[in-house]
Design an enzyme around this catalytic site. Sequence first.
Site, PDB file in Angstrom:
ATOM      1  N   SER A 145      55.065   0.419 -16.505  1.00 32.60           N
ATOM      2  CA  SER A 145      54.036   0.636 -15.487  1.00 32.60           C
ATOM      3  C   SER A 145      54.574   0.264 -14.106  1.00 32.60           C
ATOM      4  O   SER A 145      55.479   0.926 -13.612  1.00 32.60           O
ATOM      5  CB  SER A 145      52.772  -0.150 -15.866  1.00 32.60           C
ATOM      6  N   HIS A 181      51.538   6.121 -17.591  1.00 31.09           N
ATOM      7  CA  HIS A 181      50.242   6.256 -18.292  1.00 31.09           C
ATOM      8  C   HIS A 181      49.664   7.660 -18.086  1.00 31.09           C
ATOM      9  O   HIS A 181      48.474   7.840 -17.846  1.00 31.09           O
ATOM     10  CB  HIS A 181      49.254   5.204 -17.794  1.00 31.09           C
TER      11      HIS A 181
END
Length: 255
Positions: A145, A181
């Site tokens: 991330s 994501h």
Amino acid sequence: MGGGLDGRTTVPASEPTILATSMGFFSRRRGPYDLRPGPIFELAAELAQAGPEPRICYLGQAVGDQPTTFTALYGAFAGTRFRMSHLALFPMPNVDDIRAHLLAQDVIWVGGGSVANLLAVWRVHGLDEILHECWQAGVVLGGVSAGSICWHKGGATDSFGPQLRAYTDGLGWLPYGNGVHYDSEEQRRPLIHRLVGDGTLPVSHCTDDGVGLVYRRDKLVEAVADREGVSAYEVSRAANGTVSETVITPRLLEA
């Protein structure tokens, strides 16, 4: 190879290597902090040409060095062949010589959170320069991330609030945008397409949850996955302004 001035006792990666991912740990389903390492860490150790006890250092500045996170990750690596350490910068560094500690690692793993805060703190402490030295020296850099976006030109972030916004102040060692994501948060795909289309981001590499990207120097060499049914993507802009998305099929890692 004997230990050198940087404390390394293993052969470094053959080329500067980054693992930029939307993956990392699996839950053992016995509580929120009961984790086990996913196969991306064995890949990182392999790429680092680590010995039987790979040294891995965790950086958690993207969430302000939360003690609960450190506890969970030490628990995750307990009983494995990895020798974990961590570098905290809040409220002050927890090691006397940051450069020496990081250069002695096989793998440095950066956790998720706020990429804007992460890089601001790194730059205050000169960690951006130290990590670049580590990368060039063959320490494998990786992360999830925010720990993926940081190595790129930028990406889509919730660092500034729940609505995703553009972030363009990444380290830029990888000359691409980065989308994480990609399959699990509905705002991400359309925003990346818009940012590439209007030139805010360059060609961008994106990952579904469970997917990682392997870069040698600044070239993407493969995508990997820790589960079936997920992909990586390249989002690019044509001369006429149209945006296209190309699927990159990942190699499934052994769990």
